[in-house]
Design an enzyme around this catalytic site. Structure first.
Site, mmCIF file in Angstrom:
data_model
loop_
_atom_site.group_PDB
_atom_site.id
_atom_site.type_symbol
_atom_site.label_atom_id
_atom_site.label_comp_id
_atom_site.label_asym_id
_atom_site.label_seq_id
_atom_site.Cartn_x
_atom_site.Cartn_y
_atom_site.Cartn_z
ATOM 1 N N GLY A 71 0.831 -1.206 0.000
ATOM 2 C CA GLY A 71 0.000 0.000 0.000
ATOM 3 C C GLY A 71 0.861 1.249 0.000
ATOM 4 N NE ARG B 197 -2.894 -3.486 -0.313
ATOM 5 C CZ ARG B 197 -2.137 -3.052 0.676
ATOM 6 N NH1 ARG B 197 -1.011 -3.650 0.967
ATOM 7 N NH2 ARG B 197 -2.521 -2.009 1.391
ATOM 8 C CG ASP C 33 2.715 -6.915 7.375
ATOM 9 O OD1 ASP C 33 2.346 -6.081 6.524
ATOM 10 O OD2 ASP C 33 1.931 -7.731 7.890
ATOM 11 C CB THR D 247 2.800 0.286 7.047
ATOM 12 O OG1 THR D 247 1.419 0.144 7.393
ATOM 13 C CG2 THR D 247 3.623 -0.113 8.257
ATOM 14 C CG ASP E 192 -1.568 -0.571 8.710
ATOM 15 O OD1 ASP E 192 -2.332 0.380 8.466
ATOM 16 O OD2 ASP E 192 -1.538 -1.612 8.023
ATOM 17 C CG ASP F 168 1.406 -3.360 10.955
ATOM 18 O OD1 ASP F 168 2.279 -2.830 10.239
ATOM 19 O OD2 ASP F 168 0.493 -4.072 10.502
ATOM 20 N NE ARG G 34 -2.686 -4.738 6.065
ATOM 21 C CZ ARG G 34 -3.337 -4.965 4.932
ATOM 22 N NH1 ARG G 34 -4.463 -5.636 4.935
ATOM 23 N NH2 ARG G 34 -2.868 -4.522 3.802
HETATM 24 O O1 F6P Z 1 -1.556 -1.534 5.320
HETATM 25 C C1 F6P Z 1 -2.025 -0.285 4.982
HETATM 26 C C2 F6P Z 1 -3.506 -0.287 4.748
HETATM 27 O O2 F6P Z 1 -3.896 1.036 4.460
HETATM 28 C C3 F6P Z 1 -4.343 -0.874 5.889
HETATM 29 O O3 F6P Z 1 -4.494 0.014 6.962
HETATM 30 C C4 F6P Z 1 -5.619 -1.206 5.166
HETATM 31 O O4 F6P Z 1 -6.317 -2.258 5.800
HETATM 32 C C5 F6P Z 1 -5.136 -1.660 3.830
HETATM 33 O O5 F6P Z 1 -3.851 -1.092 3.653
HETATM 34 C C6 F6P Z 1 -6.027 -1.279 2.662
HETATM 35 O O6 F6P Z 1 -5.506 -1.840 1.524
HETATM 36 P P1 F6P Z 1 -5.943 -1.510 0.033
HETATM 37 O O7 F6P Z 1 -5.240 -0.242 -0.346
HETATM 38 O O8 F6P Z 1 -5.425 -2.668 -0.741
HETATM 39 O O9 F6P Z 1 -7.417 -1.346 0.039
#
Ligand code: F6P
Length: 371
Positions: A13, A91, A123, A145, A147, A149, A191
């Site tokens: 992301g 991704r 991660d 990130t 997050d 995390d 997440r």
């Molecule tokens: O890991 C970053 C993040 O923004 C998370 O907080 C969220 O769940 C996810 O990516 C959303 O992913 P996408 O951009 O694939 O919808």
């Protein structure tokens, strides 16, 4: 003088802070003044669209489809002002068990003559980087990130900008919430980690904060809301992390299935909480999902600085040939840790020291002074 090729690849992301990191990798690696001191000169190539770029590139013709971009100081000069990534991302995991392409990616790294690869990731992307490092690829990781995390680092690029988005949007909601005496449930990303919700909620002064690390009870949420109203409040802001869930319940998902890194698409808990509050208290309640707004926009000052420091540190590691490491921030110092030490691990909020499970909010005790 030896010339070595560095590839740089943001994956997973996007977030704010990627472009500053790329800029400072390029500027540091190609700094003419450091060539003699290092005894080596570098050229830097940007890989487009994450790991996918390394799969789709045709090393025989190099840039025919634009998967590889030669970078220099002039090209990246203004990049640190912009959000997202100028190189694109995806991704895409080369280790997806349903469609593994890691061998092809490794062949391409070799055929492109990349001496080192800097991977900016969370991660999932850094787990793939660790597996390539095990296979002998010269990899350096940079943590990013919203997050926050990733373990073994106090900072991941994009986090502080995302917190600023939460604060700005909640400030905006407060005026309309107050006018209408409404409750607003604001769903944040993150997440399975509650950092964004907890620290975003603390920064904007939310009344209730629901995090994935502590299962909440709807009754207790409603009790707290009514307590607030009895004390004279006109409105309440409730922050719900996308991974938060009620006692005995499960995470709410946007859609079924998992992505190429094996992760669920979380989303929707904010509306569930809003409905339960309205039902339980009779008070008008709305929900809003901040979603990708948290990942967008120009990097804040902190992300520009951290992108710069992480980018420079990544090149320092390449110069010293300390591969298989991730740059990090620890106790206020830029440092590094082995990629292996973060593999398969997630950093989450420690409820015992950072969360108040009774008030569903941040702790009111921070200093633990020994007697
Ligand atoms: O890991 C970053 C993040 O923004 C998370 O907080 C969220 O769940 C996810 O990516 C959303 O992913 P996408 O951009 O694939 O919808």
């Amino acid at each position: 003088m030896k010339k070595a090729r560095i590839g740089i690849l943001p994956g997973g992301g996007d977030c704010a802070g990627l472009n500053p990191a790329i800029k400072w990798v390029v500027k540091t690696a190609t700094d003419e003044r450091l060539v003699w001191e290092r005894g080596i000169s570098y050229e830097v190539f940007g890989i487009r669209d994450g790991w996918k770029g390394l799969l789709d590139v045709d090393p025989a013709t190099w840039d025919t489809a634009g998967h590889i971009v030669p970078l220099n100081s002039e090209i990246v000069r203004t990049w640190d002002r912009y959000g997202g990534t100028m190189l694109g991302t995806s991704r895409y995991s080369p280790f997806d068990p349903k469609h593994e392409t890691s061998k092809l990616v490794m062949q391409n790294i070799e055929r492109l003559g990349l001496d080192a690869l800097i991977v900016i990731g969370g991660d999932g992307t850094l787990a793939a980087a660790t597996r390539f490092a095990r296979e002998g690829i010269n990899i350096i990781g940079i943590p990013k990130t919203i997050d926050k995390d990733l373990p073994e680092t106090d900072y991941t690029l994009g986090y502080e900008t995302a917190l600023n988005v939460i604060v700005e949007e909640v400030d905006r909601l407060r005026t309309t919430a107050g006018s209408h005496k409404r409750i607003f449930v604001v769903e944040t990303m993150g997440r399975t980690a509650g950092w964004l919700a907890l620290e975003g909620g603390e920064a904007c002064g939310a009344y209730i904060i629901l995090i994935p690390e502590y299962d909440f009870s709807f009754d207790r949420v409603n009790e707290l809301v009514m307590e607030g109203r009895r004390a004279g409040t006109r409105y309440e802001i409730v922050i719900a992390a996308e991974g938060a869930k009620p006692v005995g319940g499960t995470e709410v998902v946007r859609k079924e299935g998992v992505d190429s890194f094996g992760r669920k698409a979380l989303g929707g808990i904010g509306e569930v909480v809003a409905r339960e509050i309205e039902k339980g208290t009779g008070l008008e309640t709305r929900s809003i999902v901040l979603s990708h707004l948290q990942r967008g926009g120009a990097p804040c000052a902190y992300d520009r600085r951290m992108g710069r420091y992480f980018g420079i540190a990544a090149v320092d590691l390449i110069v010293r040939r300390k591969f298989g490491n991730m740059v990090c921030l620890k106790n206020g110092m830029i440092s590094c840790v082995p990629l292996e030490s973060i593999y398969g691990r997630i950093s989450r909020v420690d409820v015992a020291t950072q969360y108040d499970p009774d008030r569903y909010n941040g702790r009111r005790t921070i200093l633990r002074i020994e007697e």
